[in-house]
Design a protein around this motif. Structure first.
Motif, short mmCIF file in Angstrom:
data_model
loop_
_atom_site.label_atom_id
_atom_site.label_comp_id
_atom_site.label_asym_id
_atom_site.label_seq_id
_atom_site.Cartn_x
_atom_site.Cartn_y
_atom_site.Cartn_z
N MET A 60 0.80 -1.27 -0.09
CA MET A 60 -0.16 -0.17 0.12
C MET A 60 0.92 1.49 0.12
O MET A 60 0.55 2.31 -0.66
CB MET A 60 -0.99 -0.04 1.44
N ARG A 86 -6.42 -2.04 -5.84
CA ARG A 86 -6.71 -2.85 -4.98
C ARG A 86 -5.64 -3.64 -4.64
O ARG A 86 -5.01 -4.18 -5.19
CB ARG A 86 -7.76 -4.00 -5.73
N MET A 87 -5.39 -3.80 -3.17
CA MET A 87 -4.30 -4.43 -2.66
C MET A 87 -4.34 -6.25 -2.94
O MET A 87 -5.30 -6.77 -2.55
CB MET A 87 -4.02 -4.38 -0.94
N TYR A 94 -6.85 -10.57 -5.37
CA TYR A 94 -7.83 -9.80 -4.16
C TYR A 94 -8.48 -10.59 -3.48
O TYR A 94 -8.62 -10.30 -2.25
CB TYR A 94 -8.77 -8.82 -5.26
N SER A 137 -8.86 -2.66 2.46
CA SER A 137 -7.91 -2.29 1.06
C SER A 137 -8.03 -3.30 -0.08
O SER A 137 -7.42 -2.78 -1.21
CB SER A 137 -6.56 -2.02 1.64
N THR A 138 -8.54 -4.48 0.16
CA THR A 138 -8.51 -5.42 -1.13
C THR A 138 -9.84 -5.02 -2.08
O THR A 138 -10.05 -5.45 -3.19
CB THR A 138 -8.65 -6.72 -0.43
N SER A 191 -5.46 2.93 -1.92
CA SER A 191 -6.50 1.75 -2.21
C SER A 191 -7.96 2.56 -1.88
O SER A 191 -8.04 3.76 -1.55
CB SER A 191 -6.23 0.92 -1.24
#
Length: 192
Positions: A60, A86-87, A94, A137-138, A191
């Motif tokens: 991130m 997207r992390m 993801y 964060s995903t 994100s």
């Protein structure tokens, strides 16, 4: 030709993942037979969660960078403006990363409730907050759906220990946490 080797490599890794999962389930079922062994196993799982969280935080903070050459890297292409990413975490997926973080929420909460020492409780609370931030964060809703179903089932199983006031306070706390984390992710990180 190159595409077929990538597909074969992914298929090979998929088979290895299935075999590894079967071995892990076999070991857990046959060798964890006491409360101490279960607690030790959960602590090992929390160490792995901490490592995945650390990698995802690095992803991130530095999207598109190689952390360890030929081993740990992020897949984001470097752009002039890095926003809305997207992390993917160390899994480079993801959904897998989101499910990993969602799976650890009940484990962290369980260990938090059982913790006796002040430092241990604070470390678990920090791990819970970081896990929740990385879950958001995903940007994957499937993990939230499965986590919600799991938490509802957990509340049903623990219904004798939960009073109505506790249930409402926990639910409202989770809603406030979700709103706070979501606004933090969208405002202050790449994100969202």
């Amino acid at each position: 030709m190159r595409g077929s080797t990538m597909i074969e490599k992914k298929g090979y890794l998929f088979i290895l993942a299935i075999i590894g999962t079967m071995i892990a389930v076999f070991l857990i079922i046959n060798f964890i037979d006491s409360e101490e062994k279960l607690e030790r196993t959960i602590k090992i799982a929390l160490v792995s969660a901490t490592l995945v969280i650390a990698f995802t935080v690095i992803e991130m903070l530095f999207p598109g960078r190689t952390i360890i050459p030929s081993w740990l890297y992020t897949e984001h292409k470097t752009q002039l403006i890095m926003k809305g990413i997207r992390m993917t975490g160390p899994f480079h997926d993801y959904e897998l990363t989101a499910e990993f973080f969602a799976m650890h929420v009940p484990l962290i909460l369980l260990m938090y409730v059982r913790a006796r020492r002040y430092l241990e409780r604070n470390l678990l609370l920090l791990l819970f907050l970081l896990d929740t931030v990385m879950l958001f964060s995903t940007v994957t809703r499937g993990a939230f759906i499965s986590l919600g179903i799991g938490l509802i089932y957990w509340a049903w199983v623990c219904r004798r220990d939960l009073t109505f006031v506790k249930l409402i306070s926990y639910a409202s706390g989770l809603i406030v946490l979700a709103i706070t984390v979501d606004s933090f992710i969208t405002r202050y990180t790449v994100s969202g």
